[in-house]
Scaffold this motif. Structure first.
Motif, PDB file in Angstrom:
ATOM      1  N   GLU A  97      29.916  25.953 -17.556  1.00  0.00           N
ATOM      2  CA  GLU A  97      30.993  26.111 -16.559  1.00  0.00           C
ATOM      3  C   GLU A  97      30.560  27.047 -15.440  1.00  0.00           C
ATOM      4  OE1 GLU A  97      35.210  28.484 -16.473  1.00  0.00           O
ATOM      5  OE2 GLU A  97      34.736  27.382 -18.305  1.00  0.00           O
ATOM      6  N   LEU A  98      29.922  28.171 -15.789  1.00  0.00           N
ATOM      7  CA  LEU A  98      29.498  29.151 -14.791  1.00  0.00           C
ATOM      8  C   LEU A  98      28.375  28.612 -13.905  1.00  0.00           C
ATOM      9  CD1 LEU A  98      29.491  32.434 -16.929  1.00  0.00           C
ATOM     10  CD2 LEU A  98      31.142  31.780 -15.167  1.00  0.00           C
ATOM     11  N   LEU A  99      27.507  27.782 -14.469  1.00  0.00           N
ATOM     12  CA  LEU A  99      26.354  27.275 -13.726  1.00  0.00           C
ATOM     13  C   LEU A  99      26.585  25.899 -13.126  1.00  0.00           C
ATOM     14  CD1 LEU A  99      23.533  28.417 -16.193  1.00  0.00           C
ATOM     15  CD2 LEU A  99      24.103  29.433 -13.977  1.00  0.00           C
ATOM     16  N   GLY A 100      27.780  25.332 -13.335  1.00  0.00           N
ATOM     17  CA  GLY A 100      28.100  24.028 -12.777  1.00  0.00           C
ATOM     18  C   GLY A 100      27.354  22.876 -13.434  1.00  0.00           C
ATOM     19  N   LEU A 129      22.396  35.588 -11.381  1.00  0.00           N
ATOM     20  CA  LEU A 129      23.256  35.031 -10.328  1.00  0.00           C
ATOM     21  C   LEU A 129      24.603  35.744 -10.209  1.00  0.00           C
ATOM     22  CD1 LEU A 129      22.600  31.201 -10.868  1.00  0.00           C
ATOM     23  CD2 LEU A 129      21.432  32.803  -9.337  1.00  0.00           C
ATOM     24  N   ASP A 130      24.923  36.590 -11.162  1.00  0.00           N
ATOM     25  CA  ASP A 130      26.181  37.362 -11.143  1.00  0.00           C
ATOM     26  C   ASP A 130      27.401  36.448 -10.944  1.00  0.00           C
ATOM     27  OD1 ASP A 130      27.634  39.700 -11.353  1.00  0.00           O
ATOM     28  OD2 ASP A 130      27.557  40.133  -9.197  1.00  0.00           O
ATOM     29  N   LYS A 131      27.425  35.339 -11.679  1.00  0.00           N
ATOM     30  CA  LYS A 131      28.533  34.388 -11.585  1.00  0.00           C
ATOM     31  C   LYS A 131      29.824  34.942 -12.183  1.00  0.00           C
ATOM     32  CE  LYS A 131      26.527  30.686  -9.791  1.00  0.00           C
ATOM     33  NZ  LYS A 131      27.023  29.985  -8.585  1.00  0.00           N
ATOM     34  N   ALA A 132      29.690  35.865 -13.103  1.00  0.00           N
ATOM     35  CA  ALA A 132      30.848  36.499 -13.752  1.00  0.00           C
ATOM     36  C   ALA A 132      30.367  37.773 -14.431  1.00  0.00           C
ATOM     37  CB  ALA A 132      31.467  35.547 -14.783  1.00  0.00           C
ATOM     38  N   ALA A 165      23.273  33.199 -15.562  1.00  0.00           N
ATOM     39  CA  ALA A 165      24.632  33.230 -15.014  1.00  0.00           C
ATOM     40  C   ALA A 165      25.161  34.647 -14.841  1.00  0.00           C
ATOM     41  CB  ALA A 165      25.569  32.430 -15.923  1.00  0.00           C
TER      42      ALA A 165
END
Length: 467
Positions: free
Chosen positions: A276-279, A177-180, A173
């Motif tokens: 939450e970040l990865l769905g 993927l740089d989700k946050a 994450a």
């Protein structure tokens, strides 16, 4: 029908259950009661300075003295039956506090498993769950490790798999993927442990988390090829545990800042953040909480039986009533196990009066970190004395190092670290003088009470034997 022996693979799983506790990742990285990001280098430093040498020493002693007495046998060989009794007494009484803190952690994970985290703040539910679980596991532990190894094997996966998933989710994450952005910034300055009263106590907690290599030695007669398999299993499990602690601490602090990490719910909170970040559906957290609950069950089965077997099953006759020391066909003193369950039940009922589950958890873990390190002072002293007088070593016996002077020097260094950790555990950390006085009475006074009560039991027994 011949009992199945504990295999090398099962022994590795048993050691991981005894040595690794996923809860220590959140405990150590929490800013409120831990080291924050300073926990990351601390895990690495004390892995080298304390954990690995201690594990190697236990492997050598277990290989030399193949007896279910474990720590009792080693101290007896060095200092006689009095100090062997004391190390067993200190080990058992320390575990009494450890059970309460660990059962509290189980209740938190059980509430998350049900999908109702708020239930973890219900003190009555925590009490009922903890007492019921402890009595069930006490019964299971009376069946010996040939039966209990099933729970320790499953339990080792229950702690390692959630940790591996925590590490994977954090790196996927945040890094891939740089989700946050990372919740923490890693620099030399932020990774440096800050030396204050809270951090000194937290460091002693890390050292305590790195103890337990001697636990499985109490079942050495149930092992397949113990002289060969026990040292190998210790080394393999030690490597696994060290990697999990270090990478786990990095991962949790990537998902949550140290200020957001709670010592009792931090693992599940960080896993929730990763989902939450990865769905990933939140039901996944319930499955992970179930896994962590299984790891707690596996460790408890091992820890319930081992100290009891060492204290009531190995000590001289006459120290305790014969009914308490009488062992079943598995070598477990059944009545002593149930006496322990009664004591833990009373302790859990008393601690339920404290405000808030997290408060209960922190106080009990701190008390455990102090009292549980006392037996290791005797362990290192015993190793030093045994090593100094050792003339020859069987070629099939595992040794930490063939250089006797180096081995003694390492043991002395371990002894110094252990004593420093005990002092740090008792450092006053409360806000007011009055609170610190109460705190020191609990920590130091409680430890002295345990030591003096053990000496009283020994002296009374010897006086009665003379009559």
């Amino acid at each position: 029908m011949t009992k199945s022996k504990i295999s090398f693979k099962e022994l590795v799983f048993m050691n991981i259950s005894a040595l690794y506790g996923i809860r220590w990742i959140a405990k150590s990285t929490s800013a409120s009661f831990g080291l924050g990001l300073g926990a990351i280098p601390s895990w690495a430093v004390f892995m080298v300075l304390f954990f690995i040498p201690q594990a190697f020493m236990c492997a050598e002693l277990a290989s030399t003295y193949q007896s279910d007495g474990g720590l009792y046998t080693w101290v007896r060989e060095a200092f006689g039956t009095k100090y062997a009794f004391m190390v067993s007494w200190l080990n058992w009484t320390a575990k009494i506090f450890w059970y309460a803190s660990f059962l509290t952690f189980f209740a938190v994970n059980f509430a998350y498993m049900l999908g109702e985290p708020s239930l973890s703040e219900n003190k009555i539910l925590v009490l009922v769950l903890s007492v019921a679980l402890f009595w069930i596991l006490s019964w299971i532990s009376t069946k010996g490790m040939s039966f209990g190894k099933f729970f320790t094997s499953i339990g080792s996966f229950g702690s390692t798999i959630p940790t591996i998933l925590l590490i994977s989710m954090a790196f996927i994450a945040i890094v891939l993927l740089d989700k946050a952005p990372s919740a923490s910034t890693y620099t030399v300055s932020t990774l440096m442990p800050k030396l204050n009263p809270d951090s000194l106590v937290a460091i002693s907690g890390i050292i305590f988390a790195y103890t337990g290599a001697e636990i499985t030695a109490n079942f050495i007669t149930e092992m397949d090829q113990p002289k060969k398999n026990f040292p190998r299993a210790i080394i393999v499990s030690a490597a696994v545990v060290c990697v999990l602690y270090i990478l786990g601490s990095i991962s949790i602090s990537m998902l949550l800042s140290p200020e957001e990490i709670s010592s009792s719910t931090g693992i599940l909170d960080s896993l929730s953040r990763g989902c939450e970040l990865l769905g990933i559906p939140t039901v996944f957290i319930q499955l992970l909480a179930a896994g962590i609950s299984l790891s707690i069950i596996g460790a408890l089965v091992l820890y319930i039986a081992s100290p009891i077997k060492m204290l009531f099953g190995s000590v001289e006759k006459g120290l305790f009533p014969e009914k308490l020391t009488e062992a079943n066909e598995h070598g477990i003193p059944v009545k002593a196990v149930y006496l322990q369950a009664i004591i833990v039940t009373v302790l859990l009922a008393a601690t339920s009066l404290l405000p808030g589950v997290d408060t209960i958890y922190n106080v009990l873990v701190t008390m455990t970190a102090l009292t549980s390190l006392f037996p290791y002072v005797l362990l290192f002293l015993a190793y030093i004395k045994i090593k100094k007088r050792q003339k020859t070593v069987d070629k099939d016996t595992y040794v930490m190092t063939k250089n006797k002077k180096l081995a003694v020097g390492i043991a002395i260094f371990e002894l110094v670290i252990c004593i420093i950790a005990i002092i740090c555990s008792a450092y006053p950390v409360m806000d007011t003088l009055k609170d610190n006085i109460v705190y020191e009475i609990e920590m130091i006074g409680g430890g002295l009470l345990v030591i003096l009560s053990g000496l009283y039991i020994w002296r009374r027994s010897k006086l009665q034997n003379k009559l």
